[in-house]
Scaffold this motif. Structure first.
Motif, short mmCIF file in Angstrom:
data_model
loop_
_atom_site.label_atom_id
_atom_site.label_comp_id
_atom_site.label_asym_id
_atom_site.label_seq_id
_atom_site.Cartn_x
_atom_site.Cartn_y
_atom_site.Cartn_z
N TYR A 99 0.90 -1.41 -0.02
CA TYR A 99 0.07 -0.10 0.14
C TYR A 99 0.81 1.27 -0.04
CZ TYR A 99 -2.66 3.71 2.06
OH TYR A 99 -3.24 5.06 2.53
N LEU A 100 2.18 1.26 0.88
CA LEU A 100 2.84 2.52 0.93
C LEU A 100 3.47 2.63 -0.33
CD1 LEU A 100 4.68 2.15 4.22
CD2 LEU A 100 3.04 3.58 3.61
N LYS A 101 3.89 1.48 -0.95
CA LYS A 101 4.60 1.80 -2.31
C LYS A 101 3.53 2.22 -3.48
CE LYS A 101 7.13 -1.08 -5.55
NZ LYS A 101 6.87 -2.05 -6.42
N GLU A 102 2.37 1.64 -3.53
CA GLU A 102 1.42 2.30 -4.38
C GLU A 102 1.02 3.83 -4.10
OE1 GLU A 102 -1.21 2.34 -7.45
OE2 GLU A 102 -0.01 0.63 -6.73
N GLU A 103 1.14 4.29 -2.89
CA GLU A 103 0.94 5.42 -2.51
C GLU A 103 2.00 6.23 -2.93
OE1 GLU A 103 -1.21 7.05 1.58
OE2 GLU A 103 1.28 6.77 1.69
N GLN A 104 2.99 5.88 -2.73
CA GLN A 104 4.22 6.76 -3.16
C GLN A 104 4.46 6.88 -4.72
OE1 GLN A 104 6.66 7.91 -1.39
NE2 GLN A 104 7.87 8.79 -2.92
N GLU A 105 3.74 5.69 -5.28
CA GLU A 105 3.96 5.87 -6.86
C GLU A 105 2.86 6.53 -7.40
OE1 GLU A 105 3.46 1.96 -8.15
OE2 GLU A 105 5.77 1.28 -8.14
N GLU A 106 1.37 6.79 -6.57
CA GLU A 106 0.59 7.55 -7.23
C GLU A 106 0.86 8.98 -6.71
OE1 GLU A 106 -2.60 7.20 -8.33
OE2 GLU A 106 -3.15 9.23 -8.08
N LYS A 107 1.69 9.48 -5.76
CA LYS A 107 2.48 10.62 -5.67
C LYS A 107 3.08 11.06 -6.56
CE LYS A 107 3.68 12.65 -1.12
NZ LYS A 107 4.68 12.11 0.06
N GLN A 108 4.09 10.51 -7.27
CA GLN A 108 4.63 10.57 -8.38
C GLN A 108 4.09 10.77 -9.58
OE1 GLN A 108 7.55 6.91 -8.40
NE2 GLN A 108 8.80 8.22 -6.90
#
Lengths: 85, 280
Positions: B71-80
């Motif tokens: 989830y954290l990784k996905e969130e980070q990617e979404e941010k990018q």
């Protein structure tokens, strides 16, 4: 009975003409300020001002003068919020 | 039910701890032979430390952890992704234009690629704001030329009053502010299009008896980079010094980005060809 020599000009004002117009405006504004905004005491300066600037500019600057006065008053005296009666 | 289960686990844990502990070693010194408690029960099974229950609990916790990390990784990617989108959104201001210069020659925005552009919209009959802003722009360009970072900037004036401001008049008007500036006009459609691209609002006021009028318009200077992309804007509240500082920063960033892009590409080429290309 407005005396104006600039109005018939099709082209824009040159740098010199602009400077002349602005300085005549500033002289007139100075007169207004020192006479408590009584325009009848500054008629001569007003005539010079109107003859140095296009009619539209005079209208624009007159509005600006009132706006600046209003702004100054707001900054000095503050304002009463609308909801406080 | 869950209370009952946890009680059983707790009891078993207590028994195991007591059994494991070897009391004979409590007062033992370093020379004494230390005997580790012998495990006579299997590791896995009913009485061992690993049971189906602990495996299950570990499994559930582990799965939860992995899900959280994903989830954290996905969130980070979404941010990018959002950041990229924001940058793309920035580019929606500006774009190509086609206008006329003082000699009635067609001027296309592509002609300025490779150069920075500082664009101001106004009109020659403007009473006070445009002359002030144009004088400021002339000062900005003059000051920029003294800086080492400067990679060439073109001051451009575009009229919002094409009815009165013919290409010739605009040219004559702008040259009074700076001989380096280019003044552009065009047909009403051409002006409308460039204003739409740059989100410039303009509205001619009422005509007086002499057919004179004032055009109300957006007072903003636009900075466009050598790739024709809109980068920043400067309102009336910015001083010439502030604008110079901002532009220099953008020029620096642009050079850096292009620099790193170049070295990245060279690295890729290096790894592909297996040879070393020395960059100076």
């Amino acid at each position: 009975m407005k005396y104006n020599i600039m109005s018939s000009k099709e082209e824009f004002l040159s740098k010199n003409e602009r400077t002349k117009c602005w300085s005549s405006r500033d002289h007139f504004w100075e007169c207004l300020r020192s006479n408590n905004d009584k325009a009848d005491k500054c008629t001569d300066l007003r005539l010079i001002y109107e003859s140095s600037c296009p009619v539209q500019w005079v209208k624009h600057f007159d509005r600006k003068y009132n706006y600046l006065k209003f702004k100054e008053k707001m900054e000095k005296d503050g304002y009463e919020p609308l909801n406080e009666k | 039910m869950s209370y009952f289960c946890s009680r059983i686990i707790f009891q078993r844990f207590q028994i195991k701890q007591i059994k494991k502990f070897n009391f004979s070693n409590v007062s033992g010194g370093p020379n004494k032979h230390v005997e580790f408690p012998k495990r006579n029960k299997p590791i896995f099974g009913k009485d061992g430390p690993i049971t189906w229950k602990t495996v299950g609990i570990t499994g559930v916790l582990g799965a939860g952890m992995v899900t959280y990390l994903l989830y954290l990784k996905e969130e980070q990617e979404e941010k990018q992704r959002r950041e990229r989108k924001r940058q793309l959104g920035k580019a929606q201001i500006g774009g190509p234009f086609e206008l006329l210069d003082g000699s009635n020659n067609i001027v296309k925005s592509e002609q300025f690629l490779g150069k920075w552009m500082l664009i101001y919209f106004g009109f020659s009959h403007c009473p006070d704001i445009c002359p002030d802003e144009l004088e400021k722009m002339a000062l900005v360009v003059d000051n920029l030329e003294k800086e080492d970072m400067n990679t060439g900037i073109q001051g451009i004036f575009i009229t919002v009053d094409p009815d009165r401001d013919t290409p010739k008049i605009v040219d004559k008007y702008i040259k009074e502010f700076s001989s380096k500036f280019i003044g552009l006009s065009g047909t009403s459609d051409q002006i409308q299009q460039v204003c739409k691209r740059y989100r410039v609002y303009y509205s001619p006021g009422k005509k007086d008896v002499d057919n004179d009028y004032i055009v109300d318009h957006t007072i903003i200077m636009y900075l466009v980079n050598p790739e024709g992309e809109f980068i920043d804007y400067f309102g009336q509240n910015k001083t010439a010094d502030e604008i110079v500082e901002h532009i220099l920063l953008h020029m620096f960033k642009f050079k850096q980005e292009k620099g790193s892009l170049l070295s990245n590409t060279l690295e890729k080429i290096n790894s592909l060809s297996g040879k070393k290309i020395v960059t100076s």
